[in-house]
Write an enzyme that holds these catalytic residues in place. Structure first.
Site, PDB file in Angstrom:
ATOM      1  N   LYS A  49       0.869  -1.195   0.000  1.00 27.11           N
ATOM      2  CA  LYS A  49       0.000   0.000   0.000  1.00 27.11           C
ATOM      3  C   LYS A  49       0.891   1.226   0.000  1.00 27.11           C
ATOM      4  CE  LYS A  49      -4.414   0.929   0.180  1.00 27.11           C
ATOM      5  NZ  LYS A  49      -5.560   0.075  -0.173  1.00 27.11           N
ATOM      6  N   ASP A 101      -6.979   4.326  -4.572  1.00 26.45           N
ATOM      7  CA  ASP A 101      -7.630   4.160  -3.269  1.00 26.45           C
ATOM      8  C   ASP A 101      -8.262   5.534  -3.005  1.00 26.45           C
ATOM      9  OD1 ASP A 101      -7.604   2.035  -0.901  1.00 26.45           O
ATOM     10  OD2 ASP A 101      -7.468   3.981   0.045  1.00 26.45           O
TER      11      ASP A 101
END
Ligand code: GLU
Length: 440
Positions: A118, A158
């Site tokens: 991430k 995201d």
């Protein structure tokens, strides 16, 4: 957990996500001495590495701006690191570590060869011009490009990162890497490497999962009232599929409040969600301004204040608190499915699990990253699959994830704990791969 808290004090979200997984896997871990011998948990909770870098760019007024960028490469036992980028002012290491940790198990559940990672930056896209967004994205990738690539690490979107941002980042990546058609980033637009259905995938996948939960109880989606939080890409995809399934989305929300939509959201309103997002105003009130008869805006209220059958947090971590869970239960909610990552606070989950089926984000929202995995496959094949082909594969992946959650989450009395099922199924695939690949 004690060791971890001492080592990483104050990393609230990270510790919360680790705690949930460790509690779920305790039994299977203790039943398999090989895991303990190879220190699988101690190795899993720490990322392989974290890149942290300064991102410098110039705003439209000629002022120099400085942000912090990150990429957490968490675990590559199942494949190259994979996971989104979050651009939000609250981004810090703890947030990205929690998201990266969740991503390991989510990616494992998809059964695709995807490791977990991430990244992101404490950059706030709200109110920024297109040119500012482009300059920021370019500066971000200028720092990161050597550490990403289709067989190394493949970022995607995201919160705060959608098709436009991916386009700017991919453009810069190609220029620097001299690679011109790869899955170095996913969530690209169709026509230059993107997959059909990728924009819809997280929301579609979530509704496929929810449909199974409802079916499990001998019920159907028809006429079910659904409250969604947020109005971004995830809520948009979920609303689209919910409408198709004959359910009624009766609430969407934003940081400014909630829009109650008594008769259910229409196709026209769903399309308007895209306009609202593109405006970067971040105000759900705009829906009520545009559709004053259909939508009623209340400032400062959450989606959970609206009476519904199914509640789906689609916005941010910890957005559903214990008091929200109690209000939902009081109003007769029948199912709760997290679509955002770790959307519910631990006390909210505990309250909900006592009364209604509750499913965790890492299972429910896995359709997004799964379709990113399918995008990488298409890029490697230099081919585009049809929307039907992608949707069919996505649907199968979500059905398989649902079945795994039930398989590993059902107790002797036949009660299903979806959180436990998702964590155990996700963990075992990663742990077994780590065992097979030796102490590295
Ligand atoms: N950000 C999404 C997630 O939380 C998608 C990640 C991806 O497609 O790589 O899973």
């Amino acid at each position: 957990m004690k060791n971890l808290e001492a080592k990483h004090p104050g990393e609230k979200e990270y510790l919360q996500s680790v705690q949930e997984v460790l509690e779920s896997i305790e039994e299977v871990y203790n039943e398999n001495p090989k895991y303990e011998a190879a220190k699988i948990v101690e190795r899993l909770v720490e990322p392989d590495r974290i890149f942290k870098f300064r991102v410098v760019w110039v705003d439209d007024n000629g002022n120099t701006q400085v942000n912090l960028g990150y990429r957490v490469q968490y675990n590559a036992a199942l494949g190259a690191y994979k996971g989104g980028l979050r651009f939000h002012p609250a981004v810090n290491e703890s947030m990205l570590k929690f998201l990266g940790f969740e991503q390991i198990f989510k990616n494992s559940l998809t059964m695709l060869p995807l490791g977990g990672g991430k990244g992101g930056a404490d950059f706030d896209p709200t109110g920024k011009s297109d040119a500012e967004i482009m300059r920021f994205c370019q500066a971000f990738v200028y720092e990161l490009w050597r550490n990403i690539g289709p067989d190394q690490d493949s970022p995607a979107g995201d919160v705060g990162v959608g098709g436009r941002e991916i386009g700017y980042m991919y453009g810069m990546y190609k220029k620097l890497a001299r690679e011109h058609s790869t899955g170095a980033l996913t969530g690209k637009s169709f026509g230059w490497g993107g997959s059909l259905i990728r924009p819809e995938a997280t929301g579609f996948g979530a509704m496929y999962y929810v449909e199974r939960m409802v079916k499990q109880n001998g019920d159907t989606m028809k006429g079910k009232k659904i409250a969604l939080s947020g109005f971004g890409n995830v809520a948009w995809g979920a609303a689209t599929k919910a409408l198709e399934m004959g359910a009624k989305v009766i609430a969407i929300s934003g940081p400014d409040g909630v829009c109650e939509i008594k008769n259910g959201i229409t196709k026209e309103m769903i399309d308007y969600m895209l306009v609202m997002r593109d405006s970067r105003r971040n105000k759900v009130e705009d829906m009520a301004t545009k559709f004053p008869k259909a939508a009623k805006f209340t400032a400062g209220k959450k989606a959970w204040s609206v009476k519904c059958d199914i509640a789906c947090p689609c916005a941010f971590q910890n957005e559903l608190a214990e008091e929200d869970a109690k209000e939902l239960l009081k109003n007769g909610v029948q199912y709760v499915a997290e679509v955002s990552n770790m959307g519910c606070q631990p006390k909210a989950i505990a309250a909900l699990q006592k009364k209604v089926p509750f499913a965790p984000g890492k299972a429910v929202n896995a359709g997004g990253v799964a379709t990113s995995g399918l995008e990488i496959c298409q890029n490697a094949e230099h081919r585009n699959w049809t929307a039907e082909e992608v949707d069919e594969k996505l649907h199968k992946i979500m059905n398989d994830i649902y079945d795994m959650c039930v398989k590993y989450g059902t107790d002797k009395k036949g009660n299903i704990n979806y959180v436990k099922g998702a964590n155990i199924a996700g963990f075992m695939r990663v742990a077994d791969a780590m065992l097979a690949q030796g102490i590295i």
